[in-house]
Scaffold this motif. Structure first.
Motif, PDB file in Angstrom:
ATOM      1  N   ASP A 136       0.498  -1.715  -0.043  1.00 40.59           N
ATOM      2  CA  ASP A 136       0.141  -0.179  -0.104  1.00 40.59           C
ATOM      3  C   ASP A 136       0.948   1.414  -0.005  1.00 40.59           C
ATOM      4  OD1 ASP A 136      -2.276  -2.149   0.090  1.00 40.59           O
ATOM      5  OD2 ASP A 136      -2.294  -1.311   2.272  1.00 40.59           O
ATOM      6  N   ALA A 137       2.211   1.068   0.969  1.00 34.89           N
ATOM      7  CA  ALA A 137       2.705   2.006   0.593  1.00 34.89           C
ATOM      8  C   ALA A 137       3.972   2.839  -0.749  1.00 34.89           C
ATOM      9  CB  ALA A 137       4.250   2.419   1.726  1.00 34.89           C
ATOM     10  N   GLY A 138       3.393   1.643  -1.622  1.00 36.52           N
ATOM     11  CA  GLY A 138       3.954   1.881  -2.828  1.00 36.52           C
ATOM     12  C   GLY A 138       3.148   2.202  -3.637  1.00 36.52           C
ATOM     13  N   LYS A 139       1.377   1.969  -3.294  1.00 34.69           N
ATOM     14  CA  LYS A 139       0.293   2.270  -3.987  1.00 34.69           C
ATOM     15  C   LYS A 139       0.513   3.794  -3.766  1.00 34.69           C
ATOM     16  CE  LYS A 139      -1.749  -2.111  -4.959  1.00 34.69           C
ATOM     17  NZ  LYS A 139      -3.029  -2.481  -4.872  1.00 34.69           N
ATOM     18  N   GLN A 140       1.151   4.141  -2.763  1.00 33.70           N
ATOM     19  CA  GLN A 140       1.279   5.893  -2.020  1.00 33.70           C
ATOM     20  C   GLN A 140       2.208   6.442  -3.095  1.00 33.70           C
ATOM     21  OE1 GLN A 140       0.280   5.192   2.054  1.00 33.70           O
ATOM     22  NE2 GLN A 140      -1.433   6.093   1.811  1.00 33.70           N
ATOM     23  N   ALA A 141       3.063   5.960  -2.325  1.00 31.60           N
ATOM     24  CA  ALA A 141       4.426   6.401  -3.870  1.00 31.60           C
ATOM     25  C   ALA A 141       3.652   7.089  -4.905  1.00 31.60           C
ATOM     26  CB  ALA A 141       5.219   5.721  -3.937  1.00 31.60           C
ATOM     27  N   ALA A 142       2.981   5.619  -6.037  1.00 27.51           N
ATOM     28  CA  ALA A 142       2.504   6.107  -7.184  1.00 27.51           C
ATOM     29  C   ALA A 142       2.295   7.430  -7.682  1.00 27.51           C
ATOM     30  CB  ALA A 142       2.246   4.173  -7.725  1.00 27.51           C
ATOM     31  N   GLU A 143       0.840   6.879  -6.509  1.00 30.12           N
ATOM     32  CA  GLU A 143       0.312   8.478  -6.660  1.00 30.12           C
ATOM     33  C   GLU A 143       0.602   9.498  -6.564  1.00 30.12           C
ATOM     34  OE1 GLU A 143      -2.800   8.668  -6.535  1.00 30.12           O
ATOM     35  OE2 GLU A 143      -3.023   6.191  -7.118  1.00 30.12           O
ATOM     36  N   ILE A 144       1.451   9.607  -5.410  1.00 25.73           N
ATOM     37  CA  ILE A 144       2.697  11.630  -5.359  1.00 25.73           C
ATOM     38  C   ILE A 144       2.587  11.446  -7.145  1.00 25.73           C
ATOM     39  CG2 ILE A 144       4.299  12.239  -4.455  1.00 25.73           C
ATOM     40  CD1 ILE A 144       4.104  10.318  -2.205  1.00 25.73           C
ATOM     41  N   ALA A 145       3.940  10.148  -7.679  1.00 21.76           N
ATOM     42  CA  ALA A 145       4.294  10.468  -8.526  1.00 21.76           C
ATOM     43  C   ALA A 145       3.196  11.019 -10.152  1.00 21.76           C
ATOM     44  CB  ALA A 145       4.665   9.100  -9.304  1.00 21.76           C
ATOM     45  N   LYS A 146       2.181  10.314 -10.172  1.00 29.70           N
ATOM     46  CA  LYS A 146       0.997  10.950 -10.666  1.00 29.70           C
ATOM     47  C   LYS A 146       0.861  12.343 -10.738  1.00 29.70           C
ATOM     48  CE  LYS A 146      -1.288   6.643  -9.704  1.00 29.70           C
ATOM     49  NZ  LYS A 146      -2.069   6.075 -10.265  1.00 29.70           N
ATOM     50  N   LYS A 147       0.171  12.244  -9.533  1.00 25.96           N
ATOM     51  CA  LYS A 147      -0.019  13.940  -9.140  1.00 25.96           C
ATOM     52  C   LYS A 147       1.112  14.954  -9.959  1.00 25.96           C
ATOM     53  CE  LYS A 147      -1.797  16.781  -6.208  1.00 25.96           C
ATOM     54  NZ  LYS A 147      -1.976  16.996  -4.193  1.00 25.96           N
ATOM     55  N   ALA A 148       2.479  14.507  -9.807  1.00 24.24           N
ATOM     56  CA  ALA A 148       3.417  15.217  -9.666  1.00 24.24           C
ATOM     57  C   ALA A 148       3.861  15.674 -11.154  1.00 24.24           C
ATOM     58  CB  ALA A 148       4.914  14.651  -9.336  1.00 24.24           C
ATOM     59  N   MET A 149       3.351  14.261 -12.067  1.00 22.30           N
ATOM     60  CA  MET A 149       4.039  14.966 -14.071  1.00 22.30           C
ATOM     61  C   MET A 149       2.996  13.290 -14.323  1.00 22.30           C
ATOM     62  SD  MET A 149       7.794  12.282 -12.772  1.00 22.30           S
ATOM     63  CE  MET A 149       6.912  11.270 -12.503  1.00 22.30           C
ATOM     64  N   PRO A 150       1.851  14.922 -14.399  1.00 25.14           N
ATOM     65  CA  PRO A 150       0.542  14.258 -15.361  1.00 25.14           C
ATOM     66  C   PRO A 150       1.084  13.806 -17.028  1.00 25.14           C
ATOM     67  CG  PRO A 150       0.723  16.621 -14.961  1.00 25.14           C
ATOM     68  CD  PRO A 150       1.489  15.648 -14.049  1.00 25.14           C
ATOM     69  N   ASN A 151       2.113  14.386 -16.977  1.00 27.13           N
ATOM     70  CA  ASN A 151       2.537  14.068 -18.613  1.00 27.13           C
ATOM     71  C   ASN A 151       3.304  12.712 -18.517  1.00 27.13           C
ATOM     72  OD1 ASN A 151       0.951  16.212 -19.708  1.00 27.13           O
ATOM     73  ND2 ASN A 151       2.523  17.558 -18.898  1.00 27.13           N
ATOM     74  N   GLY A 152       3.676  12.184 -17.211  1.00 24.56           N
ATOM     75  CA  GLY A 152       4.780  11.047 -17.466  1.00 24.56           C
ATOM     76  C   GLY A 152       5.933  11.071 -17.410  1.00 24.56           C
ATOM     77  N   GLY A 153       6.996  10.087 -17.329  1.00 25.24           N
ATOM     78  CA  GLY A 153       8.200  10.515 -16.640  1.00 25.24           C
ATOM     79  C   GLY A 153       8.532   8.793 -16.566  1.00 25.24           C
TER      80      GLY A 153
END
Length: 320
Positions: A136-153
């Protein structure tokens, strides 16, 4: 280097406290419970505070928090063997590498009550695990990345122990959370809880992987080393940073906006609740052990607007 010296001092101080506590336990003939961590890191200061709070509520026990001299399976096993020889009645451990430690952990479990925390060892005879859901913690890290990088990376991860369950589960959780997006976790590099190596890994990546747009620090000290390497290279703010845990450098970076956000755990609660759980178990009260033998303490995301309140709460838990 200052960080290494500080962590070495933490380990030395904890060892001294532990030795004193063991002597007191023998003198008072109180049963001793030990919390054994996986390596020297400021991350465990909150657990020290949790042990201290539990000690105030468990006057019939002596509670200790122990740091291994190095983060290695053999050294951690030797420490636990020594604790058992000294008569410790219960051990809660963040195993360095559970997958390669089954026999050693089962040996401990046959001699004293064994609980796990931080990184579980479900294949062993441990009584229960108390800690985070690292997936679950890893999934939360993914949420941070998705919010910060909406265009991908492209993200590159950094972690202490690649073989530990907590690392594997966080990495897998993040990959699961990023599935179907334009963000990819392309690689994760380990450092065996060597903080100089942790920073060097980031420095090397900046040269070898110029197309990386995101860096993830999966262990508590990895995000500060990412921050320092980016700062020294003049790249703070140009690469998205996703953090774990609440090192002061991490929280400072979140507050200033150079770290997108961080996923925090609750080692204070692991230690506080864990020590009380062990004490109750040893008295024959098994009501606190759930059917699945897993007690999950939730993780949460700390963003820029959350830092001040979270830091104040940390100080309050530590009694400051």
């Amino acid at each position: 280097m200052k960080s290494l010296i500080r962590n070495a001092s933490v380990a030395a101080a904890a060892l001294a406290v532990g030795l004193t506590a063991t002597a007191i336990a023998r003198a008072d003939d109180k049963p001793t419970l030990a919390f054994v961590v996986n390596g020297a890191s400021d991350f465990w200061k909150a657990a020290e505070a949790g042990v201290k709070k539990a000690q105030g509520e468990l006057p019939d026990y002596t509670l200790e928090l122990k740091y291994p001299e190095q983060s290695s399976v053999a050294i951690q096993q030797r420490l636990m063997d020594d604790l058992v020889t000294a008569g410790v009645k219960g051990i809660m451990v963040s195993a360095v590498d559970p997958k390669t430690s089954t026999d050693g952990l089962n040996k401990i479990a046959s001699q004293t009550a064994l609980f796990t925390t931080d990184s579980d060892a479900p294949q062993t005879k441990r009584v229960a695990y108390i800690g985070s859901s690292n997936v679950d913690a890893g999934k939360q890290a993914a949420e941070i990345a998705k919010k910060a990088m909406p265009n991908g990376g492209k993200c590159l991860g950094f972690v202490g122990l690649l073989g530990a369950d907590n690392a594997k589960e966080r990495i897998q959780g993040m990959k699961d959370g990023l599935a179907g997006t334009k963000i990819e976790l392309v690689d994760v590099r380990g450092d065996d809880i060597d903080q100089a190596r942790a920073k060097k890994n980031v420095e090397d990546a900046l040269v070898a992987s110029p197309d990386v747009t995101c860096m993830v620090g999966f262990y508590s000290y990895n995000t500060p080393r990412i921050y320092e390497a980016l700062r020294d290279a003049g790249k703070l703010g140009s690469i998205t940073v996703v953090g774990f845990d609440d090192d002061p450098i991490t929280l400072g970076g979140v507050k200033e906006g150079t770290i997108a956000a961080t996923v925090v755990q609750q080692p204070f609660e692991w230690a506080y609740q864990g020590m009380k759980l062990m004490a109750a178990y040893l008295k024959g009260d098994k009501s606190g052990i759930p059917a699945g033998n897993l007690i999950i303490i939730p993780t949460k995301i700390i963003g820029k607007d959350d830092v001040d309140a979270y830091a104040a709460n940390l100080k309050a838990m530590a009694g400051n």
